[in-house]
Write an enzyme that holds these catalytic residues in place. Sequence first.
Site, mmCIF file in Angstrom:
data_model
loop_
_atom_site.group_PDB
_atom_site.id
_atom_site.type_symbol
_atom_site.label_atom_id
_atom_site.label_comp_id
_atom_site.label_asym_id
_atom_site.label_seq_id
_atom_site.Cartn_x
_atom_site.Cartn_y
_atom_site.Cartn_z
ATOM 1 C CG ASP A 20 34.951 -20.156 -16.768
ATOM 2 O OD1 ASP A 20 33.883 -19.697 -17.195
ATOM 3 O OD2 ASP A 20 36.041 -19.579 -16.877
ATOM 4 C CG HIS A 54 25.978 -19.936 -16.680
ATOM 5 N ND1 HIS A 54 27.063 -19.980 -15.861
ATOM 6 C CD2 HIS A 54 25.059 -19.194 -16.030
ATOM 7 C CE1 HIS A 54 26.817 -19.303 -14.763
ATOM 8 N NE2 HIS A 54 25.614 -18.797 -14.847
#
Length: 474
Positions: A20, A54
């Site tokens: 992340d 994503h």
Amino acid sequence: MTSISTENTSTVTVGMVWGDEGKAKVLTDNIAESLEAGRDVINPRFQGGANAGHTVYVRTESGIVEFISHMAPIGVASNCKIAEGPDVAFNPIQFWKEVSDAKKLFGFNNDIYLSERTGVLFDYHKKIDKLHEAEAGRVLGKKVGTTQSGIGPFYMDNARRTTRITLVDYVSPEFNSLLGKVMELKRQEIEAALALDNEDLRKAGVRSVSDYHDWIVAQHEGVRRELRPFVCRLEYILRRAIESGKTDVHVEGGQGSMLDVNMGTTPDQTASHLLATDALASLGLPRRAVKIIGVAKVCPTRVGGGYMPTLADDEFGAEMQKNSGEFGKTTGRARRVGYPDWVILRYAAMINDIDEIALTRIDNAQDRDIKVCIGYDTNGLGVSREVPMKLQGIIPFYDMKSYRWHLFDAPADLSDPIKVDVELKSRRKAVIDAGFDNLPADLIEYVRNQDKYVGKPVTMLSIGPTQGEMLRRH
Ligand code: GDP
């Protein structure tokens, strides 16, 4: 073989810590730069499956669009060529759905290359994942906390070989019978998984392994037809692209290096190989042709319960989590926030052979006192700059100096990027236009000290979530 340019306009982008980090945003900016320079781009994913997510914010004619991809390389949103490498846990249905979404949203109509070597993940991998979690809970008293996307069982099947179905088999006429044989080899486990409460299968009338086989075949029929033309010998395509001198290959990593199956920290790793050097190995790419970019947030985050030496279990962590909207898009789980950990960055730079670092979420860290971990004290045995395999029991050792910077005036809550975009986009642009030397003195010092400690330079500074909000340091 033709000679290879060492200009290094091709890249491998990996996360340096627990994922992340903003890899997709960094990639999107590098893809845009290549396209603007008139170069062709191929964007391959090299590992993992739909367990990674994503998010990018793309400016289109009709405003900012949030796009989340789990399986398709993020280049679908930039309409560059995309590819899937052999080490990916490929979920064809998810992939095709995301490509179809990107067609509608961004007019994606570019080439797709799927390695014939890539293994396919099926529904039974997910069901077996659930079974393994139940078994771990029963025997070990602790679940692994997987996303239950079937990733662990998939990689087990890949390693067993007799239970691996690659894309070249998937699109062949022999698929149905091959799937039948593989499911027969796995019969015991599949039966045990079917005995769990699988509402979707119950509703679909699946009562036996044979019903389940027919159900899977029916689910995949259309997608197999769609994907057939794209299955190829990817390694040759990438090599020719690089040798042409006209194409940049921008390789996309998922997750973060500390979750790597070998070099990550235990427990709570993922099942795949995440390092940049693994990308080179699995795609057949030459090291000398690529620049390896490591992505790190100023304040690392970790989803789930895994150990985190610099965990900010205080007001700082709670505020950062809220302000930055640190909640996973795949699972909705909260990401715990930590203070900057340069010990881990130094390790990640080493094991990935990183050339340059992209530092993200610099805007989220503004107006706060930032302290930095520069050593690990293991059980009072002395401070070290090395990362052990097990992080439990480590006491972080913080530098005396802390940093504080202010980039631009902003609302306290930046968690919804679309909401604050109108107010902030010109302020962010002004910071980028002014350049690195005009950043706040503490931020410049932070970056220079990190460079020295980690041994690799920060060359990209991300100060916003949207495509292009990136300051390049030359
Ligand atoms: P990835 O898997 O590493 O690409 O990361 P995720 O997609 O899970 O999460 C990254 C999130 O952070 C995305 O929503 C990005 O738009 C956002 N992001 C990346 N860089 C920055 C930054 O510099 N500032 C802010 N505010 N958000 C960022």
